[in-house]
Design a protein around this motif. Structure first.
Motif, mmCIF file in Angstrom:
data_model
loop_
_atom_site.group_PDB
_atom_site.id
_atom_site.type_symbol
_atom_site.label_atom_id
_atom_site.label_comp_id
_atom_site.label_asym_id
_atom_site.label_seq_id
_atom_site.Cartn_x
_atom_site.Cartn_y
_atom_site.Cartn_z
ATOM 1 N N GLU A 274 -49.861 21.855 -7.795
ATOM 2 C CA GLU A 274 -50.059 22.098 -6.372
ATOM 3 C C GLU A 274 -49.653 23.518 -6.003
ATOM 4 O OE1 GLU A 274 -51.062 21.436 -2.401
ATOM 5 O OE2 GLU A 274 -51.507 20.210 -4.192
ATOM 6 N N HIS A 275 -48.553 23.985 -6.546
ATOM 7 C CA HIS A 275 -48.044 25.312 -6.203
ATOM 8 C C HIS A 275 -49.018 26.405 -6.637
ATOM 9 C CE1 HIS A 275 -44.707 27.907 -4.966
ATOM 10 N NE2 HIS A 275 -45.032 28.693 -5.991
ATOM 11 N N GLN A 276 -49.609 26.243 -7.809
ATOM 12 C CA GLN A 276 -50.454 27.319 -8.332
ATOM 13 C C GLN A 276 -51.805 27.420 -7.616
ATOM 14 O OE1 GLN A 276 -50.910 26.650 -12.499
ATOM 15 N NE2 GLN A 276 -52.205 24.838 -12.269
ATOM 16 N N LYS A 277 -52.098 26.475 -6.731
ATOM 17 C CA LYS A 277 -53.329 26.587 -5.942
ATOM 18 C C LYS A 277 -53.276 27.780 -4.994
ATOM 19 C CE LYS A 277 -54.341 21.598 -5.918
ATOM 20 N NZ LYS A 277 -54.430 20.380 -5.050
ATOM 21 N N GLN A 278 -52.079 28.130 -4.538
ATOM 22 C CA GLN A 278 -51.958 29.219 -3.566
ATOM 23 C C GLN A 278 -50.939 30.281 -3.952
ATOM 24 O OE1 GLN A 278 -51.813 28.001 0.633
ATOM 25 N NE2 GLN A 278 -52.118 25.881 -0.018
ATOM 26 N N HIS A 279 -50.186 30.037 -5.013
ATOM 27 C CA HIS A 279 -49.083 30.929 -5.342
ATOM 28 C C HIS A 279 -49.133 31.350 -6.807
ATOM 29 C CE1 HIS A 279 -47.565 29.800 -1.431
ATOM 30 N NE2 HIS A 279 -47.524 28.526 -1.796
ATOM 31 N N ALA A 280 -48.291 32.325 -7.148
ATOM 32 C CA ALA A 280 -48.278 32.877 -8.502
ATOM 33 C C ALA A 280 -47.443 31.999 -9.434
ATOM 34 C CB ALA A 280 -47.707 34.292 -8.476
ATOM 35 N N VAL A 281 -48.014 31.671 -10.583
ATOM 36 C CA VAL A 281 -47.347 30.798 -11.545
ATOM 37 C C VAL A 281 -47.476 31.385 -12.947
ATOM 38 C CG1 VAL A 281 -47.422 28.535 -12.672
ATOM 39 C CG2 VAL A 281 -47.639 28.690 -10.189
ATOM 40 N N LEU A 282 -46.380 31.381 -13.689
ATOM 41 C CA LEU A 282 -46.377 31.849 -15.076
ATOM 42 C C LEU A 282 -45.886 30.716 -15.971
ATOM 43 C CD1 LEU A 282 -46.518 34.089 -17.272
ATOM 44 C CD2 LEU A 282 -44.130 34.621 -16.702
ATOM 45 N N ALA A 283 -46.726 30.319 -16.928
ATOM 46 C CA ALA A 283 -46.347 29.286 -17.895
ATOM 47 C C ALA A 283 -45.766 29.950 -19.142
ATOM 48 C CB ALA A 283 -47.564 28.454 -18.266
ATOM 49 N N LEU A 284 -44.641 29.422 -19.605
ATOM 50 C CA LEU A 284 -44.017 29.911 -20.829
ATOM 51 C C LEU A 284 -44.458 29.044 -21.994
ATOM 52 C CD1 LEU A 284 -40.365 30.507 -19.569
ATOM 53 C CD2 LEU A 284 -42.267 32.133 -19.616
ATOM 54 N N LYS A 404 -33.501 20.730 -7.999
ATOM 55 C CA LYS A 404 -34.321 19.528 -7.912
ATOM 56 C C LYS A 404 -34.382 18.775 -9.226
ATOM 57 C CE LYS A 404 -38.789 19.327 -8.488
ATOM 58 N NZ LYS A 404 -39.041 18.017 -9.155
ATOM 59 N N SER A 405 -34.043 17.495 -9.187
ATOM 60 C CA SER A 405 -34.262 16.646 -10.352
ATOM 61 C C SER A 405 -35.755 16.544 -10.627
ATOM 62 C CB SER A 405 -33.672 15.256 -10.094
ATOM 63 O OG SER A 405 -33.881 14.417 -11.193
ATOM 64 N N GLY A 406 -36.114 16.318 -11.879
ATOM 65 C CA GLY A 406 -37.516 16.358 -12.277
ATOM 66 C C GLY A 406 -38.436 15.478 -11.467
ATOM 67 N N ASN A 407 -38.025 14.250 -11.165
ATOM 68 C CA ASN A 407 -38.910 13.298 -10.500
ATOM 69 C C ASN A 407 -38.847 13.354 -8.979
ATOM 70 O OD1 ASN A 407 -40.115 11.844 -12.764
ATOM 71 N ND2 ASN A 407 -38.041 11.170 -13.217
ATOM 72 N N PHE A 408 -38.023 14.245 -8.408
ATOM 73 C CA PHE A 408 -37.827 14.271 -6.970
ATOM 74 C C PHE A 408 -38.785 15.249 -6.290
ATOM 75 C CE2 PHE A 408 -33.161 12.668 -6.491
ATOM 76 C CZ PHE A 408 -33.471 11.581 -7.276
ATOM 77 N N GLY A 409 -38.946 15.045 -4.989
ATOM 78 C CA GLY A 409 -39.629 16.033 -4.168
ATOM 79 C C GLY A 409 -41.076 15.726 -3.861
ATOM 80 N N ARG A 410 -41.507 16.183 -2.687
ATOM 81 C CA ARG A 410 -42.897 16.052 -2.263
ATOM 82 C C ARG A 410 -43.793 16.930 -3.129
ATOM 83 N NH1 ARG A 410 -42.186 18.633 3.705
ATOM 84 N NH2 ARG A 410 -44.275 19.483 3.517
ATOM 85 N N ASN A 411 -45.096 16.774 -2.967
ATOM 86 C CA ASN A 411 -46.025 17.463 -3.861
ATOM 87 C C ASN A 411 -45.958 18.982 -3.711
ATOM 88 O OD1 ASN A 411 -47.836 16.973 -5.970
ATOM 89 N ND2 ASN A 411 -49.604 17.415 -4.662
ATOM 90 N N ASP A 412 -45.696 19.467 -2.485
ATOM 91 C CA ASP A 412 -45.598 20.917 -2.272
ATOM 92 C C ASP A 412 -44.131 21.348 -2.188
ATOM 93 O OD1 ASP A 412 -44.975 19.747 0.153
ATOM 94 O OD2 ASP A 412 -46.065 21.217 1.358
ATOM 95 N N PHE A 413 -43.288 20.700 -2.965
ATOM 96 C CA PHE A 413 -41.845 20.896 -2.833
ATOM 97 C C PHE A 413 -41.416 22.345 -2.946
ATOM 98 C CE2 PHE A 413 -37.699 21.572 -4.706
ATOM 99 C CZ PHE A 413 -36.886 20.925 -3.794
ATOM 100 N N PHE A 414 -41.922 23.080 -3.910
ATOM 101 C CA PHE A 414 -41.370 24.395 -4.204
ATOM 102 C C PHE A 414 -41.532 25.371 -3.037
ATOM 103 C CE2 PHE A 414 -42.335 22.753 -8.549
ATOM 104 C CZ PHE A 414 -41.018 22.627 -8.950
ATOM 105 N N ALA A 415 -42.719 25.452 -2.472
ATOM 106 C CA ALA A 415 -42.913 26.331 -1.315
ATOM 107 C C ALA A 415 -42.146 25.803 -0.105
ATOM 108 C CB ALA A 415 -44.404 26.442 -0.989
ATOM 109 N N HIS A 416 -42.138 24.496 0.060
ATOM 110 C CA HIS A 416 -41.413 23.880 1.178
ATOM 111 C C HIS A 416 -39.920 24.180 1.106
ATOM 112 C CE1 HIS A 416 -40.076 20.930 4.087
ATOM 113 N NE2 HIS A 416 -39.390 20.288 3.166
ATOM 114 N N ALA A 417 -39.338 24.110 -0.094
ATOM 115 C CA ALA A 417 -37.916 24.368 -0.251
ATOM 116 C C ALA A 417 -37.559 25.801 0.139
ATOM 117 C CB ALA A 417 -37.489 24.090 -1.694
ATOM 118 N N LEU A 418 -38.389 26.762 -0.261
ATOM 119 C CA LEU A 418 -38.133 28.153 0.114
ATOM 120 C C LEU A 418 -38.148 28.331 1.632
ATOM 121 C CD1 LEU A 418 -40.252 30.030 -2.568
ATOM 122 C CD2 LEU A 418 -37.757 29.844 -2.476
#
Length: 424
Positions: A274-284, A404-418
């Motif tokens: 969900e985050h990478q639809k609108q934001h910058a994401v780097l996979a390691l 955030k624990s792995g299974n927690f949070g809404r689908n757009d959690f990362f942007a929402h948390a910021l």
């Protein structure tokens, strides 16, 4: 300090800290501080609940016991009347521990007789019925937790799980007893012909059930469970006149951002998508990580050059790819390398690059990051999502975090948390 919590990972500590800080609706909670490891100095005099975050969930059992007892001694020295051992609501452990051995040791140290065991967290779909742990409509072992890379959960029966881990006898109180109310449950907990310690698995299907259990356990020296077990604990202290239920206003922090994610859970993978639809994401890539072709400086450079796009860096994968990597490099080797990489990156981001809002996904990754930052303690703010509070480090340059624990949070959690950390 009235209540002391020993949490076996960092995100779990945040989870129960916000539960204690908010309390029951209309009552308020306790002035809560989260400590990153066992403190080396006394707590401030106004702290009513102290939560010690350990990174003991995946340690050898003897080390987990030692750390937990050290935390217990510090909390008792601060005057705590009740100790809570907090573990994950999916009871993350193996047949060798660590939940059972830690409960054995704490029960002995505190001379606790009947110790509540209830990992239920209904807000996240985790319930206990007839002694079995469910994740939504699935038994724990059918929920995907059987594939957890560190603590594969292949049995839903908490009674059997504990019996394989602990030397303390295990008993059970069913939901039919819980719904009779706190007085009846308290009488049941106190009624016994034996002075020997006992681990009592208690069913819970709702927050109301957890509230009943918490009130019934008001006089218990030791209780254990997921964060929901603490729902009514502030109420007990307020009712007894030992706390006022007030919370201090905490700051809102703006400034540069970073998101670091190391969880492989299905929920986290969906949040990354969900985050990478609108934001910058780097996979390691794990091959690059293990062969040291990617460094902390690479992560920092990506974060800083993508500040306009809420940058997120992650190491995750589906169960098959995770299993292949573990077979090639070894589970603990991967964990150790990722912890070092994310920890080094976080230290550079905060202390050299000036990041002021930091969101971390995954319990192990959160532990590595806050350990590397050596923050000491965190103030607990408002709840971002169920089980995930805003956290604030007291330092010259403001720093706000969400762990955030792995299974927690809404689908757009990362942007929402910021946004929440900035007061939006």
């Amino acid at each position: 300090m009235l209540i002391g919590v020993i949490a076996d990972d960092f995100t779990g500590a945040s989870d129960i800290a916000v539960t204690l800080a908010k309390g029951l609706p209309g009552e308020g909670g306790l002035h809560t501080t989260q400590y990153l490891g066992v403190p080396q100095q006394p707590a401030l005099s106004d702290v009513e609940a102290g939560v010690i975050a350990l990174k003991s969930r995946s340690l050898p059992a003897d080390q987990a016991v030692q750390q937990s007892l050290e935390a217990c001694e510090w909390l008792l020295a601060q005057g705590c009347e009740q100790i809570v051992f907090k573990y994950c609501s999916t009871f993350d452990s193996t047949d060798a521990g660590n939940i059972g051995p830690v409960l054995d040791a704490l029960a002995q140290r505190l001379e606790a007789k009947r110790v509540v065991v209830c990992p239920a967290f209904p807000a996240m779909g985790r319930t206990v019925y007839q002694g079995n742990l469910f994740v939504h409509d699935r038994p724990l072992n059918e929920s995907g937790m059987a594939h957890h890379p560190l603590t594969p959960m292949k049995d839903a029966d908490i009674r059997r799980l504990l019996a394989r881990q602990a030397t303390t006898p295990v008993s059970h109180i069913g939901w039919q007893q819980v719904v009779q109310g706190s007085e009846a449950l308290a009488a049941r907990l106190q009624a016994s012909d034996s002075d020997a310690a006992e681990l009592v698995v208690i069913d819970a299907l709702s927050d109301r059930d957890l509230t009943v259990i918490g009130i019934a356990a008001a006089g218990s020296r030791l209780i254990s469970g997921g964060s929901g077990i603490a729902l009514a604990l502030p109420h007990n202290m307020i009712k007894a006149g030992k706390a006022q239920g007030n919370r201090a206003a905490l700051p809102r922090v703006e400034g540069a951002t970073a998101i670091l994610v190391g969880s492989c859970s299905g929920a986290t993978r969906g949040q990354i998508d969900e985050h990478q639809k609108q934001h910058a994401v780097l996979a390691l890539d794990i091959q690059d990580v293990m062969h040291e072709r990617v460094t902390a400086d690479d992560i920092v450079q990506f974060i800083l050059t993508q500040q306009h796009a809420c940058p997120l860096v992650y190491s995750s994968g589906d169960p098959d790819s995770v299993q292949q990597a573990q077979q090639q490099f070894g589970q603990h080797n991967i964990s150790r390398r990722l912890d070092q990489l994310f920890g080094d990156a976080a230290r550079k981001l905060v202390y050299e690059a000036g990041i002021q809002r930091l969101v971390v996904g995954g319990g192990e990754t959160s532990g590595a990051v806050v350990s590397a930052l050596a923050l000491g303690s965190l103030q607990v703010g408002e709840e971002i999502d169920p089980g995930v509070p805003a956290l604030f480090a007291q330092r010259t340059v403001p720093l706000a975090l969400a762990l955030k624990s792995g299974n927690f949070g809404r689908n757009d959690f990362f942007a929402h948390a910021l946004q929440v950390l900035a007061g939006a």
